[in-house]
Enzyme design. Structure first.
Site, PDB file in Angstrom:
ATOM      1  N   LYS A 150      26.322 163.768  21.865  1.00 56.98           N
ATOM      2  CA  LYS A 150      26.400 165.153  21.402  1.00 56.98           C
ATOM      3  C   LYS A 150      25.174 165.529  20.600  1.00 56.98           C
ATOM      4  O   LYS A 150      24.777 164.738  19.736  1.00 56.98           O
ATOM      5  CB  LYS A 150      27.652 165.279  20.538  1.00 56.98           C
ATOM      6  CG  LYS A 150      27.876 166.611  19.903  1.00 56.98           C
ATOM      7  CD  LYS A 150      29.050 166.520  18.978  1.00 56.98           C
ATOM      8  CE  LYS A 150      29.136 167.806  18.216  1.00 56.98           C
ATOM      9  NZ  LYS A 150      30.062 167.728  17.136  1.00 56.98           N
ATOM     10  N   LYS A 187      25.835 160.986  17.809  1.00 56.14           N
ATOM     11  CA  LYS A 187      25.895 162.390  17.404  1.00 56.14           C
ATOM     12  C   LYS A 187      24.660 162.702  16.582  1.00 56.14           C
ATOM     13  O   LYS A 187      24.422 162.087  15.539  1.00 56.14           O
ATOM     14  CB  LYS A 187      27.164 162.660  16.601  1.00 56.14           C
ATOM     15  CG  LYS A 187      27.232 164.075  16.051  1.00 56.14           C
ATOM     16  CD  LYS A 187      28.582 164.393  15.457  1.00 56.14           C
ATOM     17  CE  LYS A 187      28.578 165.784  14.851  1.00 56.14           C
ATOM     18  NZ  LYS A 187      29.893 166.152  14.308  1.00 56.14           N
TER      19      LYS A 187
HETATM   20  C1  PBG Z   1      32.432 168.382  12.806  1.00 51.91           C
HETATM   21  C2  PBG Z   1      31.970 168.771  14.159  1.00 51.91           C
HETATM   22  C3  PBG Z   1      30.853 169.547  14.508  1.00 51.91           C
HETATM   23  C4  PBG Z   1      30.949 169.760  15.876  1.00 51.91           C
HETATM   24  C5  PBG Z   1      32.090 169.095  16.338  1.00 51.91           C
HETATM   25  N1  PBG Z   1      32.695 168.475  15.265  1.00 51.91           N
HETATM   26  C6  PBG Z   1      29.785 170.179  13.677  1.00 51.91           C
HETATM   27  C7  PBG Z   1      28.990 169.375  12.756  1.00 51.91           C
HETATM   28  O1  PBG Z   1      28.942 168.142  12.805  1.00 51.91           O
HETATM   29  O2  PBG Z   1      28.375 170.007  11.885  1.00 51.91           O
HETATM   30  C8  PBG Z   1      30.010 170.623  16.663  1.00 51.91           C
HETATM   31  C9  PBG Z   1      30.555 171.204  17.921  1.00 51.91           C
HETATM   32  C10 PBG Z   1      29.804 172.375  18.442  1.00 51.91           C
HETATM   33  O3  PBG Z   1      28.726 172.741  17.945  1.00 51.91           O
HETATM   34  O4  PBG Z   1      30.290 172.964  19.415  1.00 51.91           O
HETATM   35  N2  PBG Z   1      32.015 167.173  12.314  1.00 51.91           N
END
Ligand code: PBG
Length: 339
Positions: A262, A208
């Site tokens: 992601k 991520k």
């Molecule tokens: C929370 C999380 C995030 C997303 C999914 N879970 C945002 C972040 O890490 O700030 C992003 C999903 C999206 O942008 O559609 N940890």
């Protein structure tokens, strides 16, 4: 016009005409190397307090926050469209956010009520729930914050185990740690086993990245306004790919059933690398900013939404994904059903 080539003599060698297999729909169908189906899709849904609420998200036109009573209809819609799984994200009200994110452990919190509503409506529908503290912290970070501003790793992991158990007790089928703390998959797996949740899966947000493309999501769950600083001390540097391999290897060793990359579209190379190196299912998250990007282009009249959506989702399959989390899940499923 008549085709001058039809009068030319046959070539001496078998002519390499790549267009032969593309010449008609039947042959294109026969030669497709990858296929997209509604069964490849996970539909992320934002939930909010109240009843009868359909709350538009300014930065994600076409996506709404739904109150819990609206989830039964969404569950039925998913099943009707052949979408196997919904992912839930709570927009926690301000007075339930705190320094330590304790609301994550409340068995009656918004996401737990949402899980139950989906399971009551459609017991056969998969329910995936994020694990991270950002919907619950007053500073908007995924973990606990030290007085000096550092995000604490091991103390956070303890809370994440509690959050995972809380969500598993409410009926979650898949726990998806999105926090990027070290060691959390092993700790969550041990916690789940310890309480007899042997069949609750872990889909690890393994690679991520610290991405600009999460902006609209933070708006949707209401954490953006709170966020102090950025998440670069725990989310990955977009410059790195070998590090993603190490992250994935660790999460597999710690007991993840599947892994996620992601964001999606800017990281197709990472998906391919992970697919080639590991034999676990790989998922991608086509995140909020990717959705917003396509919607902005559609609104500006420069892209055909239906075609762009199916093309991007097919791209994830081609890159090696088993499935994709996408806000376009219902639209894509409808388009695919229509054929
Ligand atoms: C929370 C999380 C995030 C997303 C999914 N879970 C945002 C972040 O890490 O700030 C992003 C999903 C999206 O942008 O559609 N940890």
């Amino acid at each position: 016009m008549t085709d001058p080539a039809s009068r030319s003599p046959a070539p001496q060698f078998p002519a390499l005409r790549m267009r032969r297999t593309r010449a008609a729909p039947w042959t294109r169908a026969l030669h497709a190397e990858n296929t997209l189906s509604p069964a490849d899709l996970i539909w992320p849904i934002f939930v909010t307090e109240g009843t009868g609420v359909t709350d538009a998200i300014r930065t994600m036109p076409g996506v709404d926050r739904l109150s819990v009573d609206k989830l039964a209809a969404a569950a039925r819609q998913a099943v009707g469209l052949g979408i196997p799984c919904i992912a839930l994200f709570p927009n926690t009200q301000a007075d339930r956010r705190s320094e330590d994110g304790a609301e994550a452990l409340n068995p009656d919190n918004l996401v737990c009520r949402a899980i139950k509503a989906l399971k009551d409506a459609e017991p056969g529908l998969g329910v995936l729930v994020d694990v991270a503290l950002d919907p619950y912290t007053s500073h908007g970070h995924d973990g606990l914050m030290h007085d000096d501003g550092r995000i604490l790793n091991d103390a956070t992991v303890e809370v994440l185990v509690g959050q995972s158990l809380n969500q598993a007790r409410a009926g979650a089928d898949v726990i998806a740690p999105s926090d990027m703390m070290d060691g959390r998959v092993a700790a969550i797996r041990a916690g789940l086993e310890g309480e007899g949740f042997h069949d609750v899966q872990i889909m690890a947000y393994a690679a991520k990245y610290a991405s600009a493309f999460y902006g609209p999501f933070r708006d949707a769950v209401g954490s953006g306004g709170y966020l102090k600083g950025d998440k670069k001390t725990y989310q990955m540097d977009p410059a790195n790919s070998r590090e993603a391999i190490r992250e994935v290897a660790l999460d597999i060793a710690e007991g993840a059933d599947s892994v996620m990359v992601k964001p999606g579209m800017p990281y197709l190379d990472i998906i391919r690398m992970v697919r080639d190196r590991f034999d676990v299912p790989v998922f991608a998250y086509q995140v909020s900013g990717e959705y917003a990007l396509i919607e902005a282009a559609v609104a500006a009249g420069v892209l055909d939404r239906d075609r762009a959506v199916l093309e991007t989702l097919t791209g994830f399959k081609r890159a090696g994904c088993s499935g994709v989390l996408t806000y376009y899940a219902p639209l894509a499923a409808k388009l695919l059903q229509r054929g």
